[in-house]
Write an enzyme that holds these catalytic residues in place. Structure first.
Site, mmCIF file in Angstrom:
data_model
loop_
_atom_site.group_PDB
_atom_site.id
_atom_site.type_symbol
_atom_site.label_atom_id
_atom_site.label_comp_id
_atom_site.label_asym_id
_atom_site.label_seq_id
_atom_site.Cartn_x
_atom_site.Cartn_y
_atom_site.Cartn_z
ATOM 1 N N CYS A 197 -4.381 7.796 10.377
ATOM 2 C CA CYS A 197 -4.360 7.187 11.710
ATOM 3 C C CYS A 197 -4.076 8.212 12.799
ATOM 4 C CB CYS A 197 -3.292 6.094 11.768
ATOM 5 S SG CYS A 197 -3.726 4.599 10.874
ATOM 6 N N VAL A 238 9.998 6.940 16.289
ATOM 7 C CA VAL A 238 9.532 7.545 15.040
ATOM 8 C C VAL A 238 8.315 8.431 15.267
ATOM 9 C CG1 VAL A 238 8.719 7.091 12.694
ATOM 10 C CG2 VAL A 238 10.476 5.621 13.714
ATOM 11 N N LYS A 291 0.831 -1.204 0.000
ATOM 12 C CA LYS A 291 0.000 0.000 0.000
ATOM 13 C C LYS A 291 0.862 1.249 0.000
ATOM 14 C CE LYS A 291 -1.487 2.116 3.656
ATOM 15 N NZ LYS A 291 -2.179 2.656 4.847
ATOM 16 N N ASN A 292 1.904 1.242 0.814
ATOM 17 C CA ASN A 292 2.737 2.435 0.962
ATOM 18 C C ASN A 292 3.577 2.719 -0.273
ATOM 19 O OD1 ASN A 292 1.778 2.978 3.532
ATOM 20 N ND2 ASN A 292 3.385 1.798 4.539
ATOM 21 N N ARG A 343 -4.086 10.048 5.043
ATOM 22 C CA ARG A 343 -2.964 10.965 5.217
ATOM 23 C C ARG A 343 -2.123 11.113 3.955
ATOM 24 N NH1 ARG A 343 -1.594 13.611 9.332
ATOM 25 N NH2 ARG A 343 0.358 14.754 9.232
#
Length: 418
Positions: A116, A327, A22-23, A92
């Site tokens: 998210c 992160v 997906k990313n 996002r």
């Protein structure tokens, strides 16, 4: 609202094919805005985020259709320069619309993005980089208004942190800007390399993708492309942990082992038997596993997107372990839900300390974000008794055919549609 019901305690065994990332697919979809030629993208996962991106592209003016795992985009209508809140709030990654439209239309208005709820994921890194390229920016009424009447010019951009989204956005912009752009402290994720490969197929001049410094020489025009999306390393990691937490064994097909090195190294240290070929990974539980500490880091370090799943596993291993989240802030929302299974977890700032327990008991739990949802499903698979997972729409954003794949491995899992 749909729910997942799991009756845990079964060892997962079998083979599955890892879906496309997906990313990786999302920025590649937005790259189609850089050309008016036809494009074809294969190995695209079936996820709500992908559906949102395709709806977004069609709204903007790019005719885009998905058939199975293939996406085709055709010649464009006149592009709209406004990306409204109703679309942007759902995902996002929609911030990646800014680069392609800014460089082609010389102006763009984008609502601040959603996604998210896992702490501060600021867009200021993107905006500062656009300013370096010559854009004028204002934020008003929840919208970012960006313009470059005289076009964009290459520049040297140094990121304070290696932001994946900002690296992608500047790649998508600089390929059609005038002159050379240098990105310093760029993100090094495999998804960055995949996007760069697509842009190169389109005729862009990109060097150094996958390293800390990327150079882009702007060109006048880009053309169409065909491309297969890389496998989803986070999905793969989740199923490897599923094998470990249920004391089973899985074989993952169509995967790139080097993309999972940090996760596999930790699983091997735990005692999980892992074997790799060019495009497969097998994982088998052969003895009691030992807990291992992890610190999340930018790639090639241990991924933040596997932190929650790792926590579920550590909770069931004899001994103590520690997880440090470096992160994102506020990415321990799953802790309170894991405690409902019986987990012994203490949060101290960006660190959690875990004392392993003998077993989990099934419980009703609620998903707060995508990877937290995966952690709760893993916990439910290992737990004794019945687990009911609610707010599973988060999982539909990032796990292709989750129920089907887990059933294939022998899980007692079903979705209840309300």
């Amino acid at each position: 609202m749909d729910k997942i019901v799991i009756r845990g305690g079964k060892k997962l065994k079998g083979e599955i094919v890892v879906s496309g990332s997906k990313n990786s697919a999302l920025p590649i979809l937005f790259a189609t805005l850089l050309t008016d030629d036809p494009v074809m993208i294969t190995n695209v996962p079936s996820l709500t985020d992908i559906d949102t991106a395709i709806a977004f592209l069609n709204f903007i003016g790019k005719k885009t259709v998905k058939e199975g795992n293939t996406v085709k985009a055709y010649s464009s209508y006149k592009y709209k320069h406004i990306a409204p809140y109703d679309l942007v709030r759902k995902m996002r990654a929609s911030i990646l619309i800014m680069g392609p439209l800014l460089v082609r239309l010389k102006r763009i208005e984008v609502s601040l993005p959603g996604g998210c709820a896992i702490g501060a994921r600021p867009v200021d890194i993107h905006l500062a980089a656009f300013k370096k390229l010559g854009a004028k920016i204002s934020v008003k009424g929840g919208y970012v208004k960006t313009s470059a009447k005289n076009g964009l010019k290459g520049a040297t951009i140094s990121f304070r942190v290696p932001s994946v989204g900002a690296t992608e956005n500047i790649l998508l912009t600089a390929v059609l800007a005038k002159g050379k752009t240098i990105i310093k402290n760029a993100a090094r994720e495999p998804e960055i390399e995949d996007l760069a490969n697509v842009l190169t197929k389109m005729g862009a001049k990109v060097m150094g993708a996958g390293t800390k410094n990327i150079e882009i020489e702007g060109v006048d025009k880009l053309h169409g492309f065909m491309h297969e999306v890389i496998p989803d390393r986070i999905e793969a990691a989740t199923y490897l942990i599923a094998a470990a937490i249920t004391k089973g064994g899985v074989i993952l097909k169509k995967v790139i082992p080097q993309h999972l090195k940090s996760v596999n190294d930790k699983l091997k240290k735990c005692g999980l038997c892992i074997k790799e070929t060019k495009n497969t990974i097998s994982a088998e539980w052969v003895k009691n596993l030992k807990p291992q500490n992890v610190k999340t880091e930018a790639y090639p370090g241990f991924p933040t997107d596997v932190q929650a799943q790792w926590m579920s596993l550590m909770c069931l291993l004899n001994g103590e372990s520690c997880i440090e989240e470096n992160v994102f802030e506020n990415r321990f929302l799953h802790v309170s839900e894991l405690q409902r299974f019986g987990a012994d977890i203490t949060v101290n700032g960006k660190t959690v300390n875990i004392k392993g327990v003998k077993e989990f008991s099934g419980a009703p739990v609620m998903v707060s974000d995508l990877r937290a949802g995966a952690a709760l499903v893993l916990a439910g698979l290992a737990a004794k008794g019945k687990t009911v997972v609610s707010r599973i729409y988060h999982l539909n954003r990032g796990y292709d055919m989750l129920e089907k794949k887990l059933k294939k491995l022998g899980a007692d899992i079903r979705i209840i549609h309300n």
